[in-house]
Design a protein around this motif. Structure first.
Motif, PDB file in Angstrom:
ATOM      1  N   PHE A  14       0.230  -6.918   3.852  1.00  0.00           N
ATOM      2  CA  PHE A  14       0.421  -5.940   2.789  1.00  0.00           C
ATOM      3  C   PHE A  14       0.851  -6.649   1.508  1.00  0.00           C
ATOM      4  O   PHE A  14       1.755  -7.482   1.523  1.00  0.00           O
ATOM      5  N   HIS A  15       0.201  -6.289   0.399  1.00  0.00           N
ATOM      6  CA  HIS A  15       0.503  -6.913  -0.888  1.00  0.00           C
ATOM      7  C   HIS A  15       0.563  -5.849  -1.973  1.00  0.00           C
ATOM      8  O   HIS A  15      -0.181  -4.863  -1.929  1.00  0.00           O
ATOM      9  N   GLN A  16       1.432  -6.057  -2.948  1.00  0.00           N
ATOM     10  CA  GLN A  16       1.472  -5.155  -4.089  1.00  0.00           C
ATOM     11  C   GLN A  16       0.285  -5.439  -5.003  1.00  0.00           C
ATOM     12  O   GLN A  16       0.045  -6.585  -5.388  1.00  0.00           O
ATOM     13  N   LEU A  19       0.953  -7.149  -8.424  1.00  0.00           N
ATOM     14  CA  LEU A  19       1.489  -8.507  -8.356  1.00  0.00           C
ATOM     15  C   LEU A  19       0.498  -9.514  -7.777  1.00  0.00           C
ATOM     16  O   LEU A  19       0.499 -10.684  -8.172  1.00  0.00           O
ATOM     17  N   HIS A  20      -0.347  -9.073  -6.860  1.00  0.00           N
ATOM     18  CA  HIS A  20      -1.105 -10.045  -6.077  1.00  0.00           C
ATOM     19  C   HIS A  20      -2.624  -9.930  -6.160  1.00  0.00           C
ATOM     20  O   HIS A  20      -3.317 -10.926  -5.956  1.00  0.00           O
ATOM     21  N   PHE A  21      -3.161  -8.738  -6.421  1.00  0.00           N
ATOM     22  CA  PHE A  21      -4.611  -8.579  -6.318  1.00  0.00           C
ATOM     23  C   PHE A  21      -5.356  -9.480  -7.302  1.00  0.00           C
ATOM     24  O   PHE A  21      -6.274 -10.216  -6.927  1.00  0.00           O
ATOM     25  N   LYS A  22      -4.977  -9.437  -8.567  1.00  0.00           N
ATOM     26  CA  LYS A  22      -5.660 -10.259  -9.569  1.00  0.00           C
ATOM     27  C   LYS A  22      -5.508 -11.742  -9.250  1.00  0.00           C
ATOM     28  O   LYS A  22      -6.459 -12.523  -9.377  1.00  0.00           O
ATOM     29  N   TYR A  33     -11.714  -8.587   4.538  1.00  0.00           N
ATOM     30  CA  TYR A  33     -11.673  -7.120   4.456  1.00  0.00           C
ATOM     31  C   TYR A  33     -10.411  -6.704   3.721  1.00  0.00           C
ATOM     32  O   TYR A  33      -9.311  -7.101   4.098  1.00  0.00           O
ATOM     33  N   VAL A  34     -10.573  -5.921   2.667  1.00  0.00           N
ATOM     34  CA  VAL A  34      -9.443  -5.505   1.839  1.00  0.00           C
ATOM     35  C   VAL A  34      -9.506  -3.993   1.636  1.00  0.00           C
ATOM     36  O   VAL A  34     -10.565  -3.445   1.315  1.00  0.00           O
ATOM     37  N   VAL A  35      -8.386  -3.319   1.821  1.00  0.00           N
ATOM     38  CA  VAL A  35      -8.263  -1.892   1.512  1.00  0.00           C
ATOM     39  C   VAL A  35      -7.280  -1.752   0.358  1.00  0.00           C
ATOM     40  O   VAL A  35      -6.166  -2.282   0.424  1.00  0.00           O
ATOM     41  N   VAL A 256      10.489   6.816  -1.156  1.00  0.00           N
ATOM     42  CA  VAL A 256       9.420   6.088  -0.471  1.00  0.00           C
ATOM     43  C   VAL A 256       9.495   4.599  -0.788  1.00  0.00           C
ATOM     44  O   VAL A 256       9.374   3.744   0.102  1.00  0.00           O
ATOM     45  N   ASP A 257       9.705   4.276  -2.056  1.00  0.00           N
ATOM     46  CA  ASP A 257       9.794   2.873  -2.462  1.00  0.00           C
ATOM     47  C   ASP A 257      10.980   2.181  -1.792  1.00  0.00           C
ATOM     48  O   ASP A 257      10.860   1.065  -1.272  1.00  0.00           O
TER      49      ASP A 257
END
Length: 306
Positions: A14-16, A19-22, A33-35, A256-257
């Motif tokens: 799990f990644h934020q 912060l991490h996708f780019k 595989y990425v959701v 939730v956070d």
């Protein structure tokens, strides 16, 4: 198939997004595989981008634009099939009848009385976009060619396609074993070089700001209840209904956070203390008074693998 995403070994998956996708795209380090999930709580500082009413649809389209442009700039672009799919049709009329025959129940579970729904039919059509440099421009998919005469494209087609592309051993359910797959759309011998680098900037559609004091939608209530499971609050007498009574969007988003961050922290502590990665971590309900150091150290519990 026994999968539980609360197992320690899945925590690093799990990644934020912000912060991490780019970063992962720029590095060319995206996994196979990425959701990508959206923001589901509409806040003044961070607006929701999930296209649920009454959220601003333009925020959802900005999100699609950001994901596409980030993927397009990645060195992995020529390896990507980007799927945008909706889980609802938006309430619009559809002239195509919903399939009601030859649709297998995923797991033979029957709903409660008086309807006893067997989950053996499909609903109305939903939008789906498949984007890749390996697809010819203007391609439209109407119906699959199998694997069964009654097979259709539906949400479990994603799982079925993943199984086929990566040659996985088992289907998840009878439904994805029946569903049509998408890999046949990747027909080009070489990737396109004319895919746009940027998309048009969406125009803001909603007047006014986010309503942080709004009541929770049914879906947001479910998100709070799932967070309560992570946070150990499911053992309280207030779970589930009293937990969400009186909550507004702002308070729910913070809950939730906080619950997710607490769960991640406890998982990190468990790993440092030598807990096996195959174990599921369950939290005690948050303390109402100060605990001893020893109690804090062992505040996470290892649950059974179910």
């Amino acid at each position: 198939m026994n999968r539980n995403l609360r197992k320690l070994k899945y925590l690093t998956k799990f990644h934020q997004f912000d912060l991490h996708f780019k970063k992962h795209c720029e590095e060319g380090s995206l996994p196979n595989y990425v959701v990508i999930e959206q923001r589901f709580f509409d806040l003044l500082s961070i607006p929701a981008n999930d296209d649920h009413p009454s959220h601003d649809v333009s925020e959802g389209q900005k999100f699609v634009k950001k994901v596409y442009e980030t993927l397009r700039a990645s060195p992995q672009w020529n390896e990507i099939l980007f799927i945008i799919i909706y889980d609802e049709h938006g309430g619009f009329y559809d002239h195509v009848p919903t399939p009601v025959t030859g649709v297998p129940s995923p797991d033979d579970i029957v709903g409660p009385a008086p309807y006893n729904f067997k989950f053996d039919r499909l609903g109305v059509r939903v939008p789906a976009f498949l984007i890749s440099p390996w697809i010819e421009p203007g391609t439209v998919l109407h119906a699959p060619s199998g694997p069964y005469p009654t097979s259709e494209f539906e949400h479990s087609s994603i799982a079925a396609t993943v199984k086929k592309i990566f040659n996985l051993k088992e289907f998840l359910t009878k439904r994805d074993a029946w569903a049509g797959t998408f890999e046949g759309i990747l027909t080009r011998a070489s990737p396109r070089v004319d895919c746009p680098v940027t998309l048009v900037e969406p125009v803001k559609l909603r007047e006014g700001a986010a309503k942080e004091d709004a009541k929770l939608s049914e879906f947001q209530v479910e998100l709070v209840e799932m967070a309560a499971v992570l946070n150990g609050d499911l053992t309280k007498d207030i779970y589930p209904q009293q937990l969400v009574d009186g909550l507004n969007v702002s308070v729910a988003a913070k809950y939730v956070d906080k619950a997710f961050n607490r769960f991640c922290d406890e998982c990190d502590n468990a790993k440092k203390n030598g807990v096996e990665e195959s174990e599921i971590i369950c939290l005690e309900k948050p303390a109402t008074k100060s605990k001893s150091f020893a109690h804090k150290l062992f505040s996470c519990l290892v649950c059974g693998n179910n």
